[in-house]
Design an enzyme around this catalytic site. Structure first.
Site, PDB file in Angstrom:
ATOM      1  N   CYS A  85       0.844  -1.216   0.000  1.00 23.50           N
ATOM      2  CA  CYS A  85       0.000   0.000   0.000  1.00 23.50           C
ATOM      3  C   CYS A  85       0.877   1.263   0.000  1.00 23.50           C
ATOM      4  CB  CYS A  85      -0.871   0.002   1.247  1.00 23.50           C
ATOM      5  SG  CYS A  85      -2.352  -0.982   1.011  1.00 23.50           S
ATOM      6  N   CYS A 167      -3.405   0.214  -3.484  1.00 25.87           N
ATOM      7  CA  CYS A 167      -4.142   0.608  -2.257  1.00 25.87           C
ATOM      8  C   CYS A 167      -3.437   1.793  -1.587  1.00 25.87           C
ATOM      9  CB  CYS A 167      -4.268  -0.551  -1.291  1.00 25.87           C
ATOM     10  SG  CYS A 167      -2.730  -1.322  -0.832  1.00 25.87           S
TER      11      CYS A 167
END
Ligand SMILES: Nc1nc2c(c(=O)[nH]1)N1CN2[C@@H]2O[C@H](COP(=O)(O)OP(=O)(O)OC[C@H]3O[C@@H]1[C@H](O)[C@@H]3O)[C@@H](O)[C@H]2O
Length: 263
Positions: A85, A167
């Site tokens: 992420c 993400c």
């Protein structure tokens, strides 16, 4: 003479397309790049042979203007396009700068910094329905021959998967030295923007970088970036933009964010 004639006839069997032919030594390059990538030693032998085979089987002996995403599914099953992420970097018309960025900030990933993007970068490949050989003379040109060729379908597919897996805060490096830094028809604009998952990605941070010594042609307040801002906000993703960077200053500041001139 017979061998000569057979060989001559064999090589002329391939269709004549408007694009450049398959990259010479394609199979060896795929295998070598797979070995070079930081694949765990114990896995790489088994996996790299399989990856090379699955890549070849996706397009060999098939009409090179009939490519579908399904052709690549056996290959996609062997690789993982997920990155941590907050570490995804997209780019559009700024390939070299984006790769300089992730070279300086090794924890960031462009698609090229994943195994499959690294293997396929700058390669060309196609075959023919009537042969189990690659066509090294020519391959379909995406505009003059067909858009559903195996190279274009490959990059759209891996770009889509790369975007789906992103993400946190994702970044995009855009070219402030051209009139439309954001182009809806680009892979970023046509594929990646629309495949970001709003439940996983909360912010898209755009960098609009202009060439050193040139006046910017586009900026965060330009119409093309406003178009991107609108699309992203429609998707319930936050949008931020930075545009007071030349390419040199951008690389300097991503290397040393604490530098006073970078605030
Ligand atoms: N070698 C790579 N090629 C591509 C990547 C990529 O990551 N690596 N692509 C696309 N792509 C191919 O590059 C040109 C357009 O570039 P260009 O016009 O400069 O920019 P795009 O937005 O189309 O394509 C860049 C965007 O899509 C992925 C990468 O993750 C970036 O976020 C076109 O042929 C695409 O099929």
């Amino acid at each position: 003479v017979v061998v000569g004639v057979r060989m001559w006839r064999h090589s002329s069997e391939h269709m004549k397309w408007n694009g450049t032919g398959s990259t010479a030594h394609f199979q060896e390059i795929v295998l070598e790049r797979c070995y070079n990538y930081a694949v765990q030693p114990e896995l790489r032998d088994r996996d790299c042979q399989k990856i090379r085979e699955a890549f070849r089987n996706a397009f060999i002996s098939k009409d090179p203007c009939s490519a579908t995403e399904e052709d690549y599914h056996p290959l996609m099953k062997l690789v993982d396009l997920t990155v941590p992420c907050d570490k995804t970097v997209f780019w559009s018309k700024t390939k070299e700068l984006a790769h300089q960025y992730t070279k300086v900030r090794q924890e960031m990933f462009t698609l090229e910094d994943t195994l499959l993007g690294y293997i396929a970068d700058d390669l060309n490949w196609c075959g023919d329905a009537g042969s189990n050989e690659m066509n090294y003379q020519s391959c379909p040109h995406w505009k003059k021959d067909c858009s559903n060729n195996f190279v274009s379908v490959f990059w759209d597919l891996v770009s889509k998967r790369f975007a789906e897996n992103a993400c946190g805060v994702v970044q995009v490096v855009l070219n402030g030295s051209i009139s439309n830094a954001f182009d809806r028809k680009s892979t970023f604009g046509r594929v990646e923007v629309h495949n970001l998952n709003p439940t996983k990605v909360h912010t898209l941070q755009a960098w609009v970088i202009h060439d050193l010594g040139k006046f910017p042609s586009d900026s965060c307040s330009g119409s093309s970036i406003n178009d991107l801002r609108w699309i992203i906000m429609q998707r319930n993703i936050k949008f931020t933009c930075q545009d007071n960077y030349s390419s040199g200053k951008f690389l300097q500041c991503v290397k040393k964010p604490e530098d006073s001139s970078c605030r």
